[in-house]
Design an enzyme around this catalytic site. Structure first.
Site, PDB file in Angstrom:
ATOM      1  N   LYS A  54     -85.410  14.158  45.611  1.00  0.00           N
ATOM      2  CA  LYS A  54     -85.390  15.605  45.396  1.00  0.00           C
ATOM      3  C   LYS A  54     -84.303  15.988  44.408  1.00  0.00           C
ATOM      4  O   LYS A  54     -84.527  16.801  43.501  1.00  0.00           O
ATOM      5  CB  LYS A  54     -85.162  16.325  46.733  1.00  0.00           C
ATOM      6  CG  LYS A  54     -86.323  16.234  47.697  1.00  0.00           C
ATOM      7  CD  LYS A  54     -85.940  16.809  49.055  1.00  0.00           C
ATOM      8  CE  LYS A  54     -87.082  16.651  50.047  1.00  0.00           C
ATOM      9  NZ  LYS A  54     -86.714  17.057  51.409  1.00  0.00           N
ATOM     10  N   GLN A  98     -84.094  18.831  56.672  1.00  0.00           N
ATOM     11  CA  GLN A  98     -84.609  17.478  56.527  1.00  0.00           C
ATOM     12  C   GLN A  98     -84.859  16.865  57.905  1.00  0.00           C
ATOM     13  O   GLN A  98     -83.951  16.763  58.727  1.00  0.00           O
ATOM     14  CB  GLN A  98     -83.612  16.614  55.740  1.00  0.00           C
ATOM     15  CG  GLN A  98     -84.099  15.204  55.466  1.00  0.00           C
ATOM     16  CD  GLN A  98     -85.302  15.177  54.531  1.00  0.00           C
ATOM     17  OE1 GLN A  98     -85.327  15.834  53.510  1.00  0.00           O
ATOM     18  NE2 GLN A  98     -86.304  14.409  54.897  1.00  0.00           N
ATOM     19  N   ASP A 121     -90.600  24.493  52.479  1.00  0.00           N
ATOM     20  CA  ASP A 121     -91.413  23.444  53.104  1.00  0.00           C
ATOM     21  C   ASP A 121     -92.702  24.020  53.682  1.00  0.00           C
ATOM     22  O   ASP A 121     -93.625  23.276  54.013  1.00  0.00           O
ATOM     23  CB  ASP A 121     -90.638  22.752  54.230  1.00  0.00           C
ATOM     24  CG  ASP A 121     -90.027  21.431  53.796  1.00  0.00           C
ATOM     25  OD1 ASP A 121     -90.542  20.837  52.836  1.00  0.00           O
ATOM     26  OD2 ASP A 121     -89.048  20.986  54.416  1.00  0.00           O
TER      27      ASP A 121
END
Length: 291
Positions: A54, A98, A121
Site C-alpha cells: 500500500k 488492518q 475499505d
C-alpha cells in the site's frame, strides 16, 4: 487446447495508476493531497507485506499514507480514541483498520466506528448497505478486492451481462460483496460454500468461476471446463512453502480460456482499488467544501 489467456492484475493496476494521476494532480493544484491512515495492531507478517504494498503504491501516486502501529496490548477504549481522533482530523481522508486484530477487541464494533465517509475499505455497515441497494453508477466507494475482480474481468474485454457466475466462498470481505457487484453487471450469481452439494458440478457450469476459500490448489481440473474465466483470490502456501492460490494453476490453465495468477493477479488490484477509493472520498470532501 491452447493455454488460457493470463489476466494480469499487475498490468491492469498500472493502467489505472496512469488514469488516476490527472485526478490527483487536480487535487494538488488546489492544495489537497489524499491522505490515508492505516491502523495496525501487532506485527502480523502477512499484514506487514500488505501494508508495504500500500505504501509503495501510495508513493507512486504521490499520495500520503500514515501508518499508526500499536502493540497487541492496546485496549479497546484506547483504539476507540485513536479512531475518533482520525475521524475528526480534516487532514485524514481515508481510514483502514488492518485485519486481523486481537481477539479482545470487538472487530465489528471498531469497524463501524470509522466514519462511513472515510471507510475506504467499504466495510462499514452503512457502506455495505449502500452496495446492496444502490444503482450501478451510484456507488461512491466499492469493496477493494471485489471491485478489483470486476475491473480485471471488464478490462480483459469480457462481457459480464447474462453470464453465469459461481463464487466459491461467502465471506463478508469477498464472496458476499462480489455477488452484489456481479448482480449490478446483470450477471446471474451462485455463491457456494462448505455445505454446497455437488460443488464440482456447480463450478463446471460457470461461465466465470471465482475462488475465495483460502485452500491451496483446491480448485483442480475436476472443477473447471473449457471456455471458462477463472479468478483466483486465494493467498496460500503450498507444500514447498511457495505462495499459491486456491486454483491448481499449472493444470487448470490448460483447460480454461482465461485465468488470473497468484501472485500478480487479484492482489495488486486490491491495493489499487483502495487508493482509488481514497482519491474518490477526497474528491467528494473537496466538492462539499466548494458548495
Amino acid at each position: 487446447m491452447a493455454e488460457a489467456k493470463i489476466i494480469s492484475g499487475n498490468l491492469i493496476r498500472n493502467q489505472i495508476v496512469e488514469e488516476l494521476k490527472e485526478r490527483i494532480n487536480c487535487l494538488k493544484n488546489n492544495g489537497i493531497i489524499p491522505t490515508l491512515a492505516i491502523i495496525q495492531i501487532g506485527n502480523n507478517e502477512a499484514s506487514n507485506a500488505y501494508i508495504r504494498n500500500k505504501i509503495r503504491l501510495s508513493e507512486k501516486l504521490n499520495t500520503i499514507t500514515l501508518l499508526k502501529k500499536y502493540e497487541e496490548t492496546i485496549t479497546e477504549n484506547e483504539l476507540i480514541k485513536v479512531i475518533q481522533d482520525l475521524n475528526n482530523d480534516d487532514k485524514i481522508n481515508g481510514i483502514i483498520l488492518q485485519l486481523p486484530i486481537p481477539k479482545h477487541i470487538n472487530e465489528e464494533k471498531i469497524i463501524n466506528l470509522i466514519s462511513p465517509n472515510k471507510d475506504v475499505d467499504c466495510f462499514h455497515t452503512v457502506n455495505v448497505g449502500k452496495l446492496w441497494t444502490a444503482k450501478k453508477n451510484n456507488i461512491l466507494i466499492q469493496p477493494c478486492t471485489p471491485c478489483g475482480i470486476i475491473e480485471m474481468i471488464k478490462r480483459s474485454n469480457i462481457d459480464l451481462e447474462s453470464k453465469n457466475v459461481v463464487i466459491v466462498g461467502r465471506s463478508n470481505i469477498v464472496g458476499k460483496p462480489l455477488a452484489a457487484l456481479f448482480l449490478l453487471e446483470n450477471s446471474t450469481v451462485t455463491i457456494c460454500h462448505s455445505k454446497t452439494k455437488n460443488l464440482q458440478e456447480v463450478c463446471k457450469k460457470a461461465d466465470i468461476l471465482v475462488s475465495a476459500i483460502g485452500k491451496a490448489k483446491f480448485i483442480t481440473t475436476d472443477f473447471v471446463s473449457a471456455n471458462q474465466v477463472v479468478i483466483d483470490v486465494g493467498m496460500n502456501v503450498d507444500e514447498n512453502n511457495k505462495l499459491c492460490g486456491d486454483v491448481d494453476f499449472e493444470n487448470v490453465k490448460n483447460i480454461v480460456q482465461y485465468i488470473s495468477p497468484v501472485p500478480g493477479g487479484v492482489g495488486p488490484m486490491t491495493v489499487m482499488i483502495l487508493l482509488k477509493n481514497l482519491l474518490t472520498v477526497t474528491e467528494e470532501t473537496f466538492k462539499a467544501k466548494e458548495v
